[in-house]
Design a protein around this motif. Structure first.
Motif, PDB file in Angstrom:
ATOM      1  N   GLU A  73      16.145   7.074 -10.543  1.00 25.43           N
ATOM      2  CA  GLU A  73      15.902   7.126  -9.101  1.00 25.43           C
ATOM      3  C   GLU A  73      16.853   6.215  -8.337  1.00 25.43           C
ATOM      4  O   GLU A  73      17.270   6.544  -7.224  1.00 25.43           O
ATOM      5  N   ARG A  74      17.194   5.094  -8.944  1.00 22.82           N
ATOM      6  CA  ARG A  74      18.103   4.165  -8.253  1.00 22.82           C
ATOM      7  C   ARG A  74      19.518   4.735  -8.196  1.00 22.82           C
ATOM      8  O   ARG A  74      20.206   4.616  -7.180  1.00 22.82           O
ATOM      9  N   LEU A  75      19.953   5.362  -9.265  1.00 18.28           N
ATOM     10  CA  LEU A  75      21.265   6.000  -9.260  1.00 18.28           C
ATOM     11  C   LEU A  75      21.300   7.137  -8.240  1.00 18.28           C
ATOM     12  O   LEU A  75      22.273   7.278  -7.491  1.00 18.28           O
ATOM     13  N   ASP A  76      20.232   7.937  -8.192  1.00 15.99           N
ATOM     14  CA  ASP A  76      20.171   9.034  -7.228  1.00 15.99           C
ATOM     15  C   ASP A  76      20.228   8.496  -5.797  1.00 15.99           C
ATOM     16  O   ASP A  76      20.877   9.089  -4.924  1.00 15.99           O
ATOM     17  N   SER A  77      19.538   7.396  -5.547  1.00 14.29           N
ATOM     18  CA  SER A  77      19.549   6.786  -4.216  1.00 14.29           C
ATOM     19  C   SER A  77      20.948   6.291  -3.852  1.00 14.29           C
ATOM     20  O   SER A  77      21.406   6.477  -2.718  1.00 14.29           O
ATOM     21  N   TRP A  78      21.627   5.688  -4.804  1.00 12.03           N
ATOM     22  CA  TRP A  78      23.007   5.205  -4.590  1.00 12.03           C
ATOM     23  C   TRP A  78      23.924   6.366  -4.224  1.00 12.03           C
ATOM     24  O   TRP A  78      24.704   6.282  -3.281  1.00 12.03           O
ATOM     25  N   ARG A  79      23.810   7.462  -4.968  1.00 15.04           N
ATOM     26  CA  ARG A  79      24.638   8.642  -4.685  1.00 15.04           C
ATOM     27  C   ARG A  79      24.323   9.216  -3.304  1.00 15.04           C
ATOM     28  O   ARG A  79      25.233   9.591  -2.549  1.00 15.04           O
ATOM     29  N   GLY A 134       0.837  -1.192   0.000  1.00 20.13           N
ATOM     30  CA  GLY A 134       0.000   0.000   0.000  1.00 20.13           C
ATOM     31  C   GLY A 134       0.866   1.234   0.000  1.00 20.13           C
ATOM     32  O   GLY A 134       1.999   1.214  -0.501  1.00 20.13           O
ATOM     33  N   PRO A 135       0.404   2.348   0.594  1.00 15.72           N
ATOM     34  CA  PRO A 135       1.162   3.601   0.599  1.00 15.72           C
ATOM     35  C   PRO A 135       2.526   3.490   1.270  1.00 15.72           C
ATOM     36  O   PRO A 135       3.412   4.289   0.988  1.00 15.72           O
ATOM     37  N   ASP A 136       2.702   2.505   2.171  1.00 15.12           N
ATOM     38  CA  ASP A 136       3.964   2.380   2.892  1.00 15.12           C
ATOM     39  C   ASP A 136       5.073   1.794   2.022  1.00 15.12           C
ATOM     40  O   ASP A 136       6.254   1.879   2.365  1.00 15.12           O
ATOM     41  N   LEU A 137       4.710   1.203   0.898  1.00 15.66           N
ATOM     42  CA  LEU A 137       5.697   0.533   0.062  1.00 15.66           C
ATOM     43  C   LEU A 137       6.540   1.573  -0.670  1.00 15.66           C
ATOM     44  O   LEU A 137       6.065   2.274  -1.559  1.00 15.66           O
ATOM     45  N   GLU A 138       7.825   1.637  -0.317  1.00 20.06           N
ATOM     46  CA  GLU A 138       8.709   2.671  -0.843  1.00 20.06           C
ATOM     47  C   GLU A 138      10.067   2.055  -1.159  1.00 20.06           C
ATOM     48  O   GLU A 138      10.804   1.655  -0.249  1.00 20.06           O
ATOM     49  N   PRO A 139      10.446   1.952  -2.438  1.00 20.66           N
ATOM     50  CA  PRO A 139      11.719   1.314  -2.811  1.00 20.66           C
ATOM     51  C   PRO A 139      12.934   1.942  -2.151  1.00 20.66           C
ATOM     52  O   PRO A 139      13.871   1.237  -1.759  1.00 20.66           O
ATOM     53  N   ARG A 140      12.967   3.271  -2.023  1.00 23.34           N
ATOM     54  CA  ARG A 140      14.140   3.929  -1.438  1.00 23.34           C
ATOM     55  C   ARG A 140      14.312   3.546   0.034  1.00 23.34           C
ATOM     56  O   ARG A 140      15.435   3.395   0.509  1.00 23.34           O
ATOM     57  N   ARG A 141      13.202   3.374   0.739  1.00 23.61           N
ATOM     58  CA  ARG A 141      13.288   2.948   2.138  1.00 23.61           C
ATOM     59  C   ARG A 141      13.818   1.518   2.216  1.00 23.61           C
ATOM     60  O   ARG A 141      14.640   1.192   3.080  1.00 23.61           O
TER      61      ARG A 141
END
Length: 364
Positions: free
Chosen positions: A319-325, A131-138
């Protein structure tokens, strides 16, 4: 008082070998007499309270605490730790095979103090509701911490009964959690719950990590066959729950295996994480980086950058590259802050020793 089988709790010969050097001679720590020694009693920390700990031993559960000296020194004791008890007090913490640690959530400590969420864990379940809690970056942040801890991460997506087709969201998590098992479960219908329970073999310790209201305690209750852990309904507007579980607690499961239920985490701040956790979580980015033209490529503007090329082609999400950085920058800041604190502590130590030396000289 019920007894505990230490073997079922994970006790082994290696831990026993580590306990023996900590046996205290009588008289060395304020005990009367010096002709014999007192042996430490092994136990496993089952719950941590404010200034006190529940410890499981072969003769039953005891409420213990740290002696004043170890408390003053800031000895870290966490749920899941194996400890040595003497006269009811925790005198030693045995070496951990894994420890899940986060930066303490306090402005007072900044990035200078870690909090151990669970120790001696074999598998860490990152729990999130569909649901809304599902967040890949977290999820990525959790994975970095768990890979570095020494435990094995697995993703658990709960409340599958709320969706007609939860598998697209599961596939999205699989793309983030490379090589990490992803489980789709429902505590209401029972979907996936037994298969997930089977991941906790006898002698294995698991921990459930995630936000409030995602269903951690509900899963534990289903495995226990009873409403042992308190639960509440989530809010309808954002699917979040209140902190029903207030302490980290070790529980034995029917048929063997142990699980640590934890309070909901609003956020997981990284603490003193090395490069291994980041590399394991972002193995796709690391693999691309190995094909860059320059060995010191920053993946920002260099020609021949395989990482930027993958972003341009759509192979790697921006978004994944930004998260890695972002996580790289955070880890560098933690390392710099940690080094500064260590330098200050070293200066304070030598100043204290100098004062003590001058005091001794005046007494001569």
């Amino acid at each position: 008082m019920p007894e505990f089988d230490l073997g079922e709790l994970g006790w082994n010969p290696e831990l026993a070998d580590n306990l023996e050097p900590n046996d205290l001679p009588l008289g060395s720590a304020g005990f009367a007499g010096a002709a014999s020694s007192k042996r430490l009693v092994p136990g496993r920390v089952a719950a941590a309270h404010r200034g006190a700990f529940d410890v499981w031993t072969a003769t039953g559960a005891v409420r213990s605490r740290l002696p004043g000296r170890l408390m003053h020194e800031g000895l870290d004791v966490a749920v899941g730790d194996w400890v040595g008890l003497l006269d009811g007090l925790i005198r030693a913490v045995l070496p951990r095979r894994s420890a899940i640690v986060r930066n303490v959530a306090s402005n007072q400590h900044r990035l200078t103090s870690g909090q151990t969420l669970a120790a001696n864990v074999d598998v860490a379940f990152v729990v999130s509701s569909l649901g809304p809690d599902l967040e890949p970056r977290r999820i990525e942040r959790y994975l970095v911490t768990i890979w570095e801890s020494g435990a094995s991460p697995e993703i658990v997506l709960t409340k599958a009964d709320r969706l007609d087709d939860p598998w697209p969201l599961a596939a999205e998590m699989e793309a983030v959690a490379l090589g990490v098992p992803v489980h789709v479960v429902s505590a209401v219908t029972g979907q996936g719950c037994d298969a997930l329970r089977a991941r906790i073999a006898p002698g294995t310790t698991a921990v459930l990590l995630g936000s409030s209201g995602v269903g951690k305690s509900t899963l534990v209750n289903r495995w226990l066959g009873d409403e042992v852990m308190a639960t509440r309904e989530t809010r309808e507007d954002d699917d979040e729950g209140r902190h029903t579980t207030t302490v980290r607690q070790l529980l034995t499961l029917p048929g063997g295996g142990l699980v640590i239920d934890t309070p909901g985490l609003r956020e997981l701040q990284l603490w003193d994480v090395g490069s291994a956790g980041l590399e394991a979580t972002f193995a796709d980015v690391e693999e691309l980086a190995a094909d860059c033209r320059f060995g010191d490529c920053t993946h920002v503007h260099e020609p021949g950058c395989a990482v930027l090329a993958a972003v341009e082609s759509g192979e790697l999400p921006r978004e994944r590259l930004d998260s890695w950085r972002k996580l790289q920058r955070e880890l560098r800041a933690i390392a710099m802050r940690h080094d500064a604190v260590l330098r200050k502590e070293e200066v304070r130590k030598w100043k204290r020793r100098a004062r003590e030396g001058r005091a001794r000289a005046r007494l001569r």
